[in-house]
Design an enzyme around this catalytic site. Structure first.
Site, mmCIF file in Angstrom:
data_model
loop_
_atom_site.group_PDB
_atom_site.id
_atom_site.type_symbol
_atom_site.label_atom_id
_atom_site.label_comp_id
_atom_site.label_asym_id
_atom_site.label_seq_id
_atom_site.Cartn_x
_atom_site.Cartn_y
_atom_site.Cartn_z
ATOM 1 N N LEU A 107 -12.065 42.051 10.328
ATOM 2 C CA LEU A 107 -13.414 41.869 10.849
ATOM 3 C C LEU A 107 -14.293 41.355 9.722
ATOM 4 O O LEU A 107 -14.022 41.623 8.544
ATOM 5 C CB LEU A 107 -13.984 43.201 11.364
ATOM 6 C CG LEU A 107 -13.256 43.863 12.533
ATOM 7 C CD1 LEU A 107 -13.863 45.231 12.823
ATOM 8 C CD2 LEU A 107 -13.292 42.980 13.770
ATOM 9 N N ASP A 108 -15.354 40.639 10.082
ATOM 10 C CA ASP A 108 -16.332 40.240 9.076
ATOM 11 C C ASP A 108 -16.870 41.504 8.410
ATOM 12 O O ASP A 108 -16.889 42.582 9.009
ATOM 13 C CB ASP A 108 -17.491 39.475 9.723
ATOM 14 C CG ASP A 108 -17.080 38.112 10.256
ATOM 15 O OD1 ASP A 108 -16.001 37.619 9.886
ATOM 16 O OD2 ASP A 108 -17.854 37.548 11.060
ATOM 17 N N ARG A 109 -17.345 41.373 7.207
ATOM 18 C CA ARG A 109 -17.759 42.512 6.387
ATOM 19 C C ARG A 109 -18.690 43.481 7.123
ATOM 20 O O ARG A 109 -18.532 44.681 7.011
ATOM 21 C CB ARG A 109 -18.433 42.003 5.115
ATOM 22 C CG ARG A 109 -18.928 43.126 4.221
ATOM 23 C CD ARG A 109 -19.371 42.649 2.883
ATOM 24 N NE ARG A 109 -20.529 41.784 2.975
ATOM 25 C CZ ARG A 109 -21.115 41.247 1.930
ATOM 26 N NH1 ARG A 109 -20.629 41.462 0.723
ATOM 27 N NH2 ARG A 109 -22.152 40.469 2.062
#
Length: 187
Positions: free
Chosen positions: A22-24
Site C-alpha cells: 500500500l502507499d505509505r
C-alpha cells in the site's frame, strides 16, 4: 517496516513475504505469506490481476454520480518537481478505476463524499490520481491534493499549520477495505 514487524511477530521459523503493498499513508489490508511457496502462488494471482481490491476513499467535494468508471491513462508527471508523481496523460499506461458513491456530507461548511473504489488495473497511485483528475482529491492527500508543496513540506519537515489545516487529516483518507481472490479453488 511492516514486513520486519511481521517477521518479529511470527518468529524466526517463519519466512514472511509481502504479497501486496500500500502507499505509505494508505491504511488497510495487506496480505502476508508465511512461506516462499505460498508467496509464489499468491504472487502469480497478483501478476494475472486476478485479485479484486476494494477501497474506501473520502474526497473533497460533492460527487453527483451514483457510480462511474474512470478510464484515463497514467504516466510520469514531467511538469512536477516531485520525481514519484504521476498524472493522467494520453501516452500513459491504460488505467481503469470504478467508483460508487456511498454518501455525501458536509462538515465545517465543507462538502465531502465517501466512495467505494475498485481499481481494475494496478498503477502506482492510480486511485489518488484518478479521483483528483475528476476534481475530487482525497482528503489529506499531500501529493495529489490541492497543493503538491504539502508533500515537499512533509519530506523536508516543514509542513506548516496552514497546510495541515488545508489537509484536514494527517494521512490521506484512503483505506484498503478488502481483497478477494480465488485461492486453491476457493473464493
Amino acid at each position: 517496516s511492516l514486513i520486519s514487524r511481521a517477521r518479529l511477530h511470527l518468529g524466526e521459523s517463519v519466512s514472511a513475504h509481502l504479497v501486496n503493498r500500500l502507499d505509505r499513508e494508505t491504511s488497510g489490508v495487506v496480505l502476508i505469506a508465511k512461506n516462499s511457496v505460498t508467496a509464489g502462488e499468491l504472487g502469480k494471482i497478483w501478476e494475472k490481476r486476478a485479485a479484486q481490491k476494494e477501497y474506501l476513499a473520502m474526497v473533497h467535494g460533492t460527487v453527483s454520480e451514483k457510480s462511474g468508471v474512470i478510464n484515463e491513462p497514467l504516466g510520469k508527471d514531467v511538469h512536477s518537481v516531485i520525481a514519484i508523481k504521476d498524472c493522467v496523460r494520453p501516452d500513459g499506461a491504460l488505467s481503469q478505476t470504478d467508483f460508487e458513491l456511498l454518501k455525501n456530507f458536509t462538515r465545517d461548511a465543507q462538502n465531502f463524499s465517501l466512495l467505494r473504489v475498485i481499481p481494475r488495473t494496478g498503477r502506482k497511485h492510480q486511485i489518488r490520481i484518478h479521483l483528483a483528475h475528476l476534481g475530487y482529491p482525497i482528503v489529506g492527500d499531500k501529493l495529489y491534493g490541492h497543493d503538491e508543496d504539502a508533500y515537499l513540506a512533509l519530506v523536508q519537515n516543514r509542513l506548516s499549520d496552514e497546510q495541515k489545516r488545508m489537509l484536514i487529516l494527517p494521512h490521506h483518507a484512503l483505506h484498503a477495505q478488502s481483497i478477494g481472490l480465488n485461492w486453491r479453488g476457493r473464493d
